[in-house]
Write a protein that holds these residues in place. Structure first.
Motif, PDB file in Angstrom:
ATOM      1  N   SER A 278      59.055  47.702   2.413  1.00  0.00           N
ATOM      2  CA  SER A 278      60.255  47.541   1.993  1.00  0.00           C
ATOM      3  C   SER A 278      59.626  45.716   2.113  1.00  0.00           C
ATOM      4  CB  SER A 278      61.096  47.282   3.344  1.00  0.00           C
ATOM      5  OG  SER A 278      61.034  46.801   4.724  1.00  0.00           O
TER       6      SER A 278
ATOM      7  N   LEU B 244      63.000  56.315  -2.630  1.00  0.00           N
ATOM      8  CA  LEU B 244      62.868  54.927  -3.636  1.00  0.00           C
ATOM      9  C   LEU B 244      64.625  54.366  -3.375  1.00  0.00           C
ATOM     10  CD1 LEU B 244      61.560  52.650  -4.968  1.00  0.00           C
ATOM     11  CD2 LEU B 244      62.178  53.155  -7.542  1.00  0.00           C
ATOM     12  N   ASN B 245      64.843  53.339  -2.779  1.00  0.00           N
ATOM     13  CA  ASN B 245      66.093  52.790  -2.454  1.00  0.00           C
ATOM     14  C   ASN B 245      66.768  51.745  -2.147  1.00  0.00           C
ATOM     15  OD1 ASN B 245      65.930  51.429  -0.315  1.00  0.00           O
ATOM     16  ND2 ASN B 245      65.272  53.714   0.861  1.00  0.00           N
ATOM     17  N   TYR B 246      67.467  50.979  -2.932  1.00  0.00           N
ATOM     18  CA  TYR B 246      67.802  49.116  -3.687  1.00  0.00           C
ATOM     19  C   TYR B 246      68.948  49.573  -3.117  1.00  0.00           C
ATOM     20  CZ  TYR B 246      69.029  45.423  -6.118  1.00  0.00           C
ATOM     21  OH  TYR B 246      69.371  44.494  -6.813  1.00  0.00           O
TER      22      TYR B 246
ATOM     23  N   ALA C  93      61.060  51.671   0.462  1.00  0.00           N
ATOM     24  CA  ALA C  93      60.283  53.140   0.172  1.00  0.00           C
ATOM     25  C   ALA C  93      60.000  53.797   0.625  1.00  0.00           C
ATOM     26  CB  ALA C  93      59.397  52.677  -1.098  1.00  0.00           C
ATOM     27  N   ARG C  94      58.866  54.922   0.596  1.00  0.00           N
ATOM     28  CA  ARG C  94      58.082  55.888   1.744  1.00  0.00           C
ATOM     29  C   ARG C  94      57.969  57.110   0.895  1.00  0.00           C
ATOM     30  NH1 ARG C  94      59.656  57.780   6.692  1.00  0.00           N
ATOM     31  NH2 ARG C  94      61.179  55.877   6.651  1.00  0.00           N
TER      32      ARG C  94
ATOM     33  N   PHE D 235      69.996  55.288  -4.681  1.00  0.00           N
ATOM     34  CA  PHE D 235      68.548  55.781  -4.275  1.00  0.00           C
ATOM     35  C   PHE D 235      68.423  57.416  -4.551  1.00  0.00           C
ATOM     36  CE2 PHE D 235      72.266  58.600  -2.151  1.00  0.00           C
ATOM     37  CZ  PHE D 235      71.669  59.948  -2.170  1.00  0.00           C
TER      38      PHE D 235
ATOM     39  N   TRP E  28      64.652  45.910  -1.556  1.00  0.00           N
ATOM     40  CA  TRP E  28      63.728  47.213  -2.059  1.00  0.00           C
ATOM     41  C   TRP E  28      63.393  48.101  -0.557  1.00  0.00           C
ATOM     42  CZ3 TRP E  28      64.170  49.922  -6.427  1.00  0.00           C
ATOM     43  CH2 TRP E  28      64.573  48.626  -7.682  1.00  0.00           C
TER      44      TRP E  28
ATOM     45  N   LYS F 270      65.545  60.887  -4.424  1.00  0.00           N
ATOM     46  CA  LYS F 270      64.282  61.580  -2.898  1.00  0.00           C
ATOM     47  C   LYS F 270      63.556  62.996  -3.688  1.00  0.00           C
ATOM     48  CE  LYS F 270      65.194  63.825   1.372  1.00  0.00           C
ATOM     49  NZ  LYS F 270      65.346  63.635   2.683  1.00  0.00           N
TER      50      LYS F 270
END
Length: 360
Positions: free
Chosen positions: A265, A305-307, A271-272, A319, A269, A321
């Motif tokens: 993070s 990924l997300n914002y 992400a995983r 997001f 932003w 996925k």
């Protein structure tokens, strides 16, 4: 319920409520597996928590009145109404051993409960081919309340950005409502399953851990968070479930699972990237006269990924996925279709991409 402040720094918080539900089921067509039914329930419940300087004591209770009516004769059952009065109670305790402003250290929890559940309409009155489960299901109008006594104990340790938790649990059912294979088949080739109340025992363990790898004084690799913070999140669980009436494993039980995610993070932003490994499930009951269906081990990879952003008072989460990155062919041991269809059962979803937005 308003918080009630007591002596010695104690405080009583809680809630009291009532709930009423009515569900009408009307199946149509030649393949309906249950007749028209109406389920009505009324419940009174409460949850109370006593906060103390050393931790917390909690208690909860729920009493219900449930009626399940078959509104016309179906599958050998006359029109009838079954009435149930389930009662559930539980106690909990939390001992907080954490110290300082950051609350580092241990927190111990334990719960003991006795739970009852009224059977569903299909568990009582089913008698026909159920397309969704690929089985001919037969209910039992005399199945009675599902009854269980459950106990768990767990602990969680925290030190800065690091955290480890583990919980062990045990459940014993005097009456567990289960679908049991008869070994018989209809003329259309569907396996026949009866709903039956059995004595059962569950026990298992689940654990989680988070290790701060980058960002912060406790980070394992680097305290520098200029390019964001990164955690390693790990989880594992296993459960053993036994049908004590028939001295066999219970069906549709998850195997041992182990997973790890790297979570990054930075500002808005995130992400995983990670995986979940499921071991083979070989503890399965026989499907009547034939051998039960086992499932092989599998490892499924995923990424996201997300914002986060704001537009005035509105919060947006954008997001993407990606699941099952390697497009692994895998089957679920908890799916009823795996049990009823065997080698013809549908597998878990292949590689998939989901893109979306959440507004709040």
């Amino acid at each position: 319920q308003q918080p009630l402040r007591l002596s010695n720094g104690m405080q009583l918080d809680g809630t009291v409520g009532i709930q009423h539900e009515r569900n009408d089921l009307q199946a149509e067509g030649t393949e309906k597996f249950v007749g028209p039914s109406r389920t009505q329930s009324a419940a009174l419940f409460t949850y109370q928590a006593l906060k103390t300087r050393w931790g917390e004591l909690s208690a909860g209770a729920r009493t219900e009145s449930v009626s399940v009516a078959l509104r016309e004769a179906f599958g050998g059952n006359m029109a009838q109404t079954q009435n149930f009065n389930p009662l559930s109670v539980g106690l909990g305790v939390m001992r907080n051993l954490r110290e300082g402003e950051l609350q580092n250290g241990w927190q111990i929890t334990s719960h003991l409960s006795a739970n009852q559940r009224a059977p569903k309409d299909y568990e009582l009155f089913a008698h026909g081919p159920h397309v969704a489960t690929a089985a001919y299901e037969v209910g039992n109008a005399n199945i009675g309340l599902e009854k269980a006594t459950q106990f768990d104990v767990g602990g969680e340790w925290q030190q800065g950005g690091h955290k480890v938790g583990v919980t062990a649990f045990s459940s014993r059912f005097a009456n567990y409502i289960s679908q049991q294979a008869t070994g018989e088949f209809t003329t259309a080739g569907l396996p026949v399953y009866n709903f039956e109340g059995v004595r059962a025992r569950f026990y298992g363990i689940e654990s989680t851990a988070k290790v701060r790898m980058v960002g912060g004084q406790d980070a394992v690799l680097s305290a520098n968070a200029a390019h964001g913070a990164m955690d390693l999140e790990m989880r594992a669980d296993m459960v053993h479930a036994q049908d004590l009436t028939h001295n066999s494993p219970l069906p549709r039980i998850a195997p041992m699972r182990v997973g790890t995610d790297a979570v990054w993070s930075r500002n808005a932003w995130g992400a995983r990237l990670g995986f979940m490994h499921a071991a083979a499930q070989n503890r399965v009951p026989d499907n009547g006269a034939s051998q039960g269906v086992t499932t092989a081990a599998n490892t499924l990879w995923h990424a996201a990924l997300n914002y986060h952003t704001h537009s005035g008072p509105t919060h947006w989460l954008l997001f993407a996925k990606l699941d099952n990155i390697t497009n692994k062919l895998a089957y679920s041991s908890t799916s009823v279709l795996t049990q009823t269809m065997g080698s013809n059962a549908p597998p878990l979803a292949g590689r998939s991409l989901k893109v979306g937005a959440q507004v709040s």
